[in-house]
Design a protein around this motif. Structure first.
Motif, mmCIF file in Angstrom:
data_model
loop_
_atom_site.group_PDB
_atom_site.id
_atom_site.type_symbol
_atom_site.label_atom_id
_atom_site.label_comp_id
_atom_site.label_asym_id
_atom_site.label_seq_id
_atom_site.Cartn_x
_atom_site.Cartn_y
_atom_site.Cartn_z
ATOM 1 N N GLU A 1 0.859 -1.181 0.000
ATOM 2 C CA GLU A 1 0.000 0.000 0.000
ATOM 3 C C GLU A 1 0.892 1.226 0.000
ATOM 4 O O GLU A 1 2.068 1.149 -0.329
ATOM 5 C CB GLU A 1 -0.911 -0.035 1.238
ATOM 6 C CG GLU A 1 -0.125 -0.181 2.538
ATOM 7 C CD GLU A 1 -0.980 -0.021 3.757
ATOM 8 O OE1 GLU A 1 -1.738 0.960 3.817
ATOM 9 O OE2 GLU A 1 -0.870 -0.862 4.673
ATOM 10 N N GLY A 2 0.331 2.363 0.392
ATOM 11 C CA GLY A 2 1.110 3.592 0.360
ATOM 12 C C GLY A 2 1.002 4.240 -1.001
ATOM 13 O O GLY A 2 -0.086 4.417 -1.535
ATOM 14 N N GLY B 1 -4.422 3.399 1.422
ATOM 15 C CA GLY B 1 -4.015 3.611 2.790
ATOM 16 C C GLY B 1 -4.367 2.587 3.840
ATOM 17 O O GLY B 1 -4.073 2.814 5.010
ATOM 18 N N SER C 1 -1.508 5.717 4.083
ATOM 19 C CA SER C 1 -1.663 7.141 3.784
ATOM 20 C C SER C 1 -0.520 7.982 4.326
ATOM 21 O O SER C 1 -0.245 9.069 3.815
ATOM 22 C CB SER C 1 -2.997 7.652 4.342
ATOM 23 O OG SER C 1 -4.082 7.071 3.636
ATOM 24 N N HIS D 1 -2.979 9.278 11.616
ATOM 25 C CA HIS D 1 -3.404 8.191 10.746
ATOM 26 C C HIS D 1 -3.949 6.988 11.511
ATOM 27 O O HIS D 1 -3.432 5.867 11.403
ATOM 28 C CB HIS D 1 -2.251 7.783 9.828
ATOM 29 C CG HIS D 1 -1.931 8.815 8.795
ATOM 30 N ND1 HIS D 1 -2.803 9.174 7.806
ATOM 31 C CD2 HIS D 1 -0.834 9.601 8.620
ATOM 32 C CE1 HIS D 1 -2.268 10.109 7.048
ATOM 33 N NE2 HIS D 1 -1.061 10.398 7.531
ATOM 34 N N SER E 1 -8.331 8.579 7.455
ATOM 35 C CA SER E 1 -7.241 8.815 6.497
ATOM 36 C C SER E 1 -6.943 7.599 5.640
ATOM 37 O O SER E 1 -6.462 7.741 4.509
ATOM 38 C CB SER E 1 -5.980 9.266 7.235
ATOM 39 O OG SER E 1 -5.470 8.240 8.063
ATOM 40 N N TYR E 2 -7.231 6.380 6.136
ATOM 41 C CA TYR E 2 -6.932 5.202 5.322
ATOM 42 C C TYR E 2 -7.837 5.105 4.102
ATOM 43 O O TYR E 2 -7.579 4.324 3.179
ATOM 44 C CB TYR E 2 -7.007 3.924 6.160
ATOM 45 C CG TYR E 2 -8.388 3.370 6.446
ATOM 46 C CD1 TYR E 2 -8.987 2.446 5.584
ATOM 47 C CD2 TYR E 2 -9.085 3.717 7.597
ATOM 48 C CE1 TYR E 2 -10.236 1.911 5.849
ATOM 49 C CE2 TYR E 2 -10.326 3.183 7.877
ATOM 50 C CZ TYR E 2 -10.904 2.284 6.997
ATOM 51 O OH TYR E 2 -12.150 1.747 7.272
ATOM 52 N N THR F 1 -7.580 8.860 -1.070
ATOM 53 C CA THR F 1 -6.850 8.352 -2.230
ATOM 54 C C THR F 1 -6.535 9.467 -3.210
ATOM 55 O O THR F 1 -7.212 10.490 -3.244
ATOM 56 C CB THR F 1 -7.655 7.257 -2.953
ATOM 57 O OG1 THR F 1 -6.823 6.615 -3.924
ATOM 58 C CG2 THR F 1 -8.875 7.823 -3.674
ATOM 59 N N THR G 1 -12.013 3.098 -1.004
ATOM 60 C CA THR G 1 -11.689 4.513 -0.849
ATOM 61 C C THR G 1 -12.976 5.353 -0.928
ATOM 62 O O THR G 1 -13.816 5.123 -1.785
ATOM 63 C CB THR G 1 -10.671 4.933 -1.908
ATOM 64 O OG1 THR G 1 -11.002 4.327 -3.167
ATOM 65 C CG2 THR G 1 -9.283 4.445 -1.514
#
Length: 486
Positions: A161-162, A174, A179, A187, A235-236, A239, A325
């Motif tokens: 991810e990231g 995220g 994220s 986060h 926050s996760y 996108t 997302t």
């Protein structure tokens, strides 16, 4: 070696109770009072983590974020990102310093309340010390300017991810920690906020994000896309998808409920879709299903919780999984209709009603899986009971109780999905169809845009049903063995 001044002639010590002793005592008291005043002024350090069972260093203590304003400038040719994060937050305690989660990239400058702040970095933790302490209840603005090449993060379960870059394309994903690779913040899903995300890219490239597109402006060969998310978002779920997408926006008309005869219309949210041109033909059939899925889930679960909806369909190698997302699920290529049903269901379960900790993940995935079972019954006449029986027979679903994954690497394993859905079906069997769907809609209405725990859910179901369901919870939600189905 210390340099010392010559010793002065000895002076006889003053006896106790003299003026000299009083002077020393007064000075000591002044020092103590000064220290106490200093501590009161500057407060204490905010915790570097919220103590989540699976990610104890994720999130931060001492403040609550209200809004993120992210201004990003991305160069697809080099993968370099330049960003400014304006974070508006409220202090929940007197603070001498506080932390932000941020992985990689270079911090160029930080201000708190318009004044330069001291920054210390350790791993993924930024510790910020404002020039003046923050007072509990105070709203303050932190501005972080940063730059570099955002990195890919490997999850405990070895997925990625990231910031996921593929040539001139990139997507920020995220869940659960990614994220922090492309913007600093608090986060953890327990701290939700509104967002404005502005992304500038070369002309001809699209930059898609959450919420509604407020503007798209091109100047000097670069285009800036401004996206606004008014409703709170963990926050996760944020996108940014960058690439040569084909986009389409539909302003859908309001529908009237059958039999309302001129009464208020049911609002239908606008749809914004983005599809990579290499999969546009294959993705067209899936896109055609989206309005019907949203309408069916609205009828089943209650009002759609956001002011816009849509989907982003990338290429198969853009990511290893689909992700819910917020307002626009990201799909790595055209997926099955069932996957789209699942990710859209998350807009209610997970995005609007968000887990308080990562241990509560089954409340996201169990409901989304159950939505797939309901859809199969609705469209293909496959009874939900048959889907339950198939899940019951799958040994993978019995590796651990859905509310007690053994580690961070297991929060997205089969029991969280399949056995989580089985818990919901056992509740439905216990309380009856009418009560079950009334409870589900009430749950979503009561906790709309909030955070919930498993205990919140079990207490709510028992209160609204008027039943003691300890047998269901003990056997299906927390039990270690496969229960016997009666």
């Amino acid at each position: 070696m210390d340099q010392r001044t010559p010793a002065a002639p000895a002076v006889p010590a003053a006896p106790l109770g003299t003026a000299a002793t009083a002077t020393v005592t007064a000075l000591a008291l002044l020092l103590l009072v000064g220290c106490a005043a200093d501590a009161a002024e500057h407060g204490t350090r905010g915790a570097a983590g919220v103590g989540d069972r699976y990610f104890p260093r994720l999130g931060n203590g001492g403040y609550d974020v209200q809004h993120y304003g992210l201004t990003l400038d991305y160069a697809p040719s080099t993968g370099r990102l330049k960003g400014t994060a304006e974070i508006t937050a409220r202090a929940t305690q007197d603070l001498s310093s506080f932390n932000l989660d941020f992985a990689g990239m270079t911090v160029d400058s930080v201000t708190v309340g318009g004044r330069r702040a001291t920054v210390h970095r350790s791993g993924t933790e930024l510790t910020l010390r404002p020039r003046a302490g923050l007072t509990r209840g105070e709203t303050f603005r932190t501005v972080v300017r940063y730059s570099g090449v955002p990195r890919r993060i490997t999850d405990p379960d070895e997925s990625h991810e990231g910031w996921l870059r593929r040539g001139d394309r990139a997507v920020g994903l995220g869940e659960p920690t990614g994220s922090m690779a492309w913007f600093p913040g608090n986060h953890h899903p327990s701290d939700k906020a509104s967002y404005d995300i502005r992304i500038t890219v070369p002309e001809g490239v699209k930059a898609i994000s959450n919420g509604e597109l407020r503007s798209e402006r091109t100047s000097a060969g670069r285009t800036a896309f401004a996206w606004h998310s008014a409703e709170p978002m963990a926050s996760y779920l944020a996108t940014v998808a960058i690439g040569p997408y084909k986009t389409h926006e539909v302003k859908r008309k309001e529908k009237r409920k059958e039999g309302t005869k001129g009464q208020a219309a049911v609002p239908v949210v606008p749809l914004y879709t983005a599809v990579d041109p290499t999969v546009a033909e294959d993705g067209a059939e899936l896109l055609a299903e989206l309005p019907g899925i949203i309408d069916w889930e609205t009828k089943t679960f209650g009002p759609y919780p956001f002011s816009s909806a849509g989907v982003i369909i990338g290429r198969e190698d853009d990511s290893e999984y689909a992700l819910e997302t917020q307002t626009k699920p990201f799909l790595p290529g055209p997926t099955s209709v069932g996957t789209l049903v699942h990710e859209v269901a998350h807009q209610w379960f997970g995005n609007s009603v968000t887990p308080r900790t990562w241990q509560d993940m089954w409340l996201n995935e169990g409901f989304a899986e159950y939505a797939e079972w309901l859809w199969e019954e609705h469209t293909n006449d496959i009874p939900v009971q048959r889907s339950f029986d198939e899940a019951y027979a799958d040994d993978d679903n019995w590796a651990f109780p859905p509310a007690r994954p053994p580690s961070a690497a297991n929060i997205s394993d089969s029991p969280v999905y399949g056995r989580g859905a089985m818990v919901l079906h056992r509740v439905r069997v216990a309380v009856g169809d009418k009560a079950f769907f009334r409870i589900v809609r009430g749950w979503l209405r009561t906790y709309r845009h909030g955070n919930v725990s498993t205990d919140d859910f079990t207490a709510y179901v028992e209160k609204e049903s008027g039943q003691d369901l300890r047998g269901v919870w003990d056997a299906w939600l927390y039990g270690d063995s496969r229960p016997t189905v009666i």
